[in-house]
Motif scaffolding. Structure first.
Motif, mmCIF file in Angstrom:
data_model
loop_
_atom_site.group_PDB
_atom_site.id
_atom_site.type_symbol
_atom_site.label_atom_id
_atom_site.label_comp_id
_atom_site.label_asym_id
_atom_site.label_seq_id
_atom_site.Cartn_x
_atom_site.Cartn_y
_atom_site.Cartn_z
ATOM 1 N N SER A 1 18.338 -17.172 8.783
ATOM 2 C CA SER A 1 17.432 -17.446 9.911
ATOM 3 C C SER A 1 17.775 -18.753 10.602
ATOM 4 N N SER A 2 17.546 -18.773 11.894
ATOM 5 C CA SER A 2 17.683 -19.996 12.678
ATOM 6 C C SER A 2 16.716 -19.894 13.851
ATOM 7 N N LEU A 3 16.621 -20.969 14.604
ATOM 8 C CA LEU A 3 15.807 -20.965 15.815
ATOM 9 C C LEU A 3 16.718 -20.873 17.020
ATOM 10 N N THR A 4 16.267 -20.168 18.024
ATOM 11 C CA THR A 4 16.998 -20.074 19.271
ATOM 12 C C THR A 4 15.992 -20.213 20.412
ATOM 13 N N PHE A 5 16.469 -20.583 21.566
ATOM 14 C CA PHE A 5 15.579 -20.854 22.695
ATOM 15 C C PHE A 5 16.021 -20.117 23.941
ATOM 16 N N ARG A 6 15.060 -19.759 24.754
ATOM 17 C CA ARG A 6 15.288 -19.145 26.060
ATOM 18 C C ARG A 6 14.317 -19.788 27.045
ATOM 19 N N SER A 7 14.623 -19.637 28.306
ATOM 20 C CA SER A 7 13.691 -20.066 29.348
ATOM 21 C C SER A 7 13.418 -18.859 30.237
ATOM 22 N N GLY A 8 12.394 -18.955 31.024
ATOM 23 C CA GLY A 8 12.057 -17.858 31.919
ATOM 24 C C GLY A 8 10.856 -18.218 32.753
ATOM 25 N N SER A 9 10.257 -17.189 33.356
ATOM 26 C CA SER A 9 9.090 -17.427 34.200
ATOM 27 C C SER A 9 8.101 -16.269 34.082
ATOM 28 N N ILE A 10 6.842 -16.605 34.351
ATOM 29 C CA ILE A 10 5.774 -15.617 34.406
ATOM 30 C C ILE A 10 5.245 -15.654 35.831
ATOM 31 N N ALA A 11 5.264 -14.505 36.499
ATOM 32 C CA ALA A 11 4.793 -14.423 37.884
ATOM 33 C C ALA A 11 3.271 -14.310 37.913
ATOM 34 N N ALA A 12 2.691 -14.493 39.092
ATOM 35 C CA ALA A 12 1.233 -14.420 39.266
ATOM 36 C C ALA A 12 0.686 -13.065 38.825
ATOM 37 N N ASP A 13 1.473 -11.991 38.958
ATOM 38 C CA ASP A 13 1.001 -10.656 38.564
ATOM 39 C C ASP A 13 1.172 -10.386 37.068
#
Length: 166
Positions: free
Chosen positions: A134-146
Motif C-alpha cells: 500500500s501507498s498513498l497517491t494524489f489526484r486533483s480535479g474539480s466539482i461543478a455547480a451541478d
C-alpha cells in the motif's frame, strides 16, 4: 510507476557473504563489458526507462553509492560502469497496479480555473501495487455547480516519498 531498489537478498548493510557474492557477480558482468558495449548498454537502459522516470542517471548514481558496502574491493569505476551498476540494482514498481480506494477530498488551495459555482479539490487515495504493498497517491480535479466531478489526468511521472526526503 517508480524505480526502487532491487535487493539481491537484503540491504547492503545486512548482506551476508552469500548475498555479497550475488551482488558482486552482477558487478563482475558490468566490469567485463568493454567501454563500447557498456556505453551501448547504458543507452539501451535509458531508451527503455528514461521517459517514465525523473533524474534517472542521478538515481543510478545514488543506488551505486548505496550498494558500495556490498561490493568487493575494486578500482574506480568509469562513470558509465557506475551508472550501469546502479541501474542493475533498481527495478520498476507499479504502485497503483492492483487498486485505488479510500478517497479523501479537500479543497485545493489554488482555486484558479475552478468551474463557475464549483471548487477545485485534491484527492488522496490508498493505492495497492504489485505484491499488495500500500501507498498513498494524489489526484486533483474539480466539482461543478451541478455536482459533476472531473478528475484531472494523473501526472506522467511519479516520485516516491523517500526520494523526496533525501
Amino acid at each position: 510507476m517508480i524505480v526502487r531498489p532491487f535487493k539481491p537478498a537484503t540491504e547492503p548493510r545486512d548482506l551476508n557473504p552469500t548475498d555479497k557474492t550475488r551482488a558482486n557477480h552482477i558487478v563482475e558482468r558490468v566490469l567485463a563489458l568493454d567501454a563500447k558495449a557498456a556505453a551501448a548498454q547504458l543507452v539501451d537502459v535509458l531508451e527503455n526507462f528514461e521517459g517514465r522516470h525523473r533524474n534517472l542517471l542521478a538515481t543510478f548514481e545514488l543506488r551505486a553509492n548505496d550498494m558500495e558496502q556490498a561490493l568487493a574491493a575494486h578500482g574506480s569505476f568509469s562513470e558509465i560502469q557506475r551508472q550501469l551498476i546502479g541501474a542493475y540494482f533498481l527495478n520498476e514498481y507499479s504502485f497503483e497496479a492492483s487498486a485505488l480506494f479510500n478517497p479523501s477530498i479537500v479543497s485545493h488551495p489554488d482555486q484558479s480555473g475552478a468551474p463557475a459555482g464549483g471548487r477545485r479539490f485534491i484527492m488522496s487515495l490508498r493505492a495497492v501495487g504489485e505484491g499488495h504493498i500500500s501507498s498513498l497517491t494524489f489526484r486533483s480535479g474539480s466539482i461543478a455547480a451541478d455536482g459533476s466531478v472531473a478528475v484531472d489526468p494523473a501526472a506522467r511521472l511519479a516520485s516516491p516519498w523517500a526520494a523526496l526526503c533525501r
